[in-house]
Enzyme design. Structure first.
Site, PDB file in Angstrom:
ATOM      1  N   ILE A  46       0.649   2.091  -4.462  1.00 21.29           N
ATOM      2  CA  ILE A  46       1.430   3.073  -3.712  1.00 21.29           C
ATOM      3  C   ILE A  46       0.448   4.001  -3.001  1.00 21.29           C
ATOM      4  CG2 ILE A  46       3.153   4.911  -3.862  1.00 21.29           C
ATOM      5  CD1 ILE A  46       4.112   3.565  -6.503  1.00 21.29           C
ATOM      6  N   GLU A  58      -2.459  -1.788 -10.681  1.00 22.43           N
ATOM      7  CA  GLU A  58      -2.769  -1.899 -12.118  1.00 22.43           C
ATOM      8  C   GLU A  58      -2.429  -0.607 -12.841  1.00 22.43           C
ATOM      9  OE1 GLU A  58      -4.658  -2.648  -9.511  1.00 22.43           O
ATOM     10  OE2 GLU A  58      -6.334  -3.932 -10.044  1.00 22.43           O
TER      11      GLU A  58
HETATM   12  N1  THU Z   1      -5.888  -1.668  -4.773  1.00 15.75           N
HETATM   13  C1  THU Z   1      -5.192  -1.953  -5.911  1.00 15.75           C
HETATM   14  O1  THU Z   1      -3.981  -1.693  -6.000  1.00 15.75           O
HETATM   15  N2  THU Z   1      -5.851  -2.525  -6.936  1.00 15.75           N
HETATM   16  C2  THU Z   1      -7.158  -2.886  -6.908  1.00 15.75           C
HETATM   17  O2  THU Z   1      -7.692  -3.334  -7.904  1.00 15.75           O
HETATM   18  C3  THU Z   1      -7.929  -2.752  -5.669  1.00 15.75           C
HETATM   19  C4  THU Z   1      -7.298  -1.926  -4.605  1.00 15.75           C
HETATM   20  C5  THU Z   1      -5.159  -1.061  -3.647  1.00 15.75           C
HETATM   21  C6  THU Z   1      -5.497   0.368  -3.365  1.00 15.75           C
HETATM   22  C7  THU Z   1      -5.119   0.488  -1.908  1.00 15.75           C
HETATM   23  O3  THU Z   1      -3.742   0.780  -1.809  1.00 15.75           O
HETATM   24  C8  THU Z   1      -5.367  -0.907  -1.340  1.00 15.75           C
HETATM   25  O4  THU Z   1      -5.439  -1.769  -2.454  1.00 15.75           O
HETATM   26  C9  THU Z   1      -6.646  -1.024  -0.534  1.00 15.75           C
HETATM   27  O5  THU Z   1      -7.722  -0.540  -1.232  1.00 15.75           O
END
Ligand code: THU
Length: 138
Positions: A46, A58
């Site tokens: 989000i 996560e």
């Molecule tokens: N992001 C995640 O949700 N989990 C991860 O392990 C890596 C990055 C998301 C954060 C952001 O919304 C997007 O991916 C780009 O970084």
């Protein structure tokens, strides 16, 4: 764990990824977290216009589970890729999420990655060796 458990978690992470709110990065992440008792909590990333409040998929899964009284976990499946497209690459958890995992999980906690074809299972101990945890402050 049985392969069907991994496959079910991956499917739930893929489904949860569709709830991602990611208008700034267009990178959608889904996660499915398995408790010791066999319950599954899901999450998706989000984002925020001021960027830093963004929360990874996560951590949405972990914090939802902890908010529901869960503290003992077995595994998490994580999938990520360009929004609106199928997953084609592995998406490993960021450092902040690894630290959150270390708050609640032991080194044998399993992180399941999926690139659209193949699944890969890595332990938390391998992803975050020599971590700082509450035991350091005993
Ligand atoms: N992001 C995640 O949700 N989990 C991860 O392990 C890596 C990055 C998301 C954060 C952001 O919304 C997007 O991916 C780009 O970084």
């Amino acid at each position: 764990m049985e392969n069907t458990v991994y496959k079910d978690l991956i499917q739930k992470a893929l489904c949860s990824r569709e709830q991602s709110y990611c208008p700034y990065s267009s990178f959608a992440v889904g996660a499915a977290l398995l408790t010791e008792e066999g319950k599954v909590y899901t999450g998706a990333n989000i984002e925020s216009a001021s960027f830093s409040p963004t929360v990874c998929g996560e951590r949405v899964a972990f914090f939802t589970a902890v908010h529901n009284g869960e503290t003992r976990f077995k595994a998490i499946a994580v999938v990520g890729g360009k929004q609106g497209e199928a997953v084609t690459e592995f998406c490993a958890p960021c450092g902040v999420c690894r630290q959150v995992m270390a708050e609640f999980c032991t080194n044998d906690f399993e992180i399941i990655l999926f690139d659209g074809k193949t699944q890969k299972v890595i332990t938390l101990g391998a992803l975050l060796p020599a971590s700082f945890t509450k035991t350091n402050m005993d």
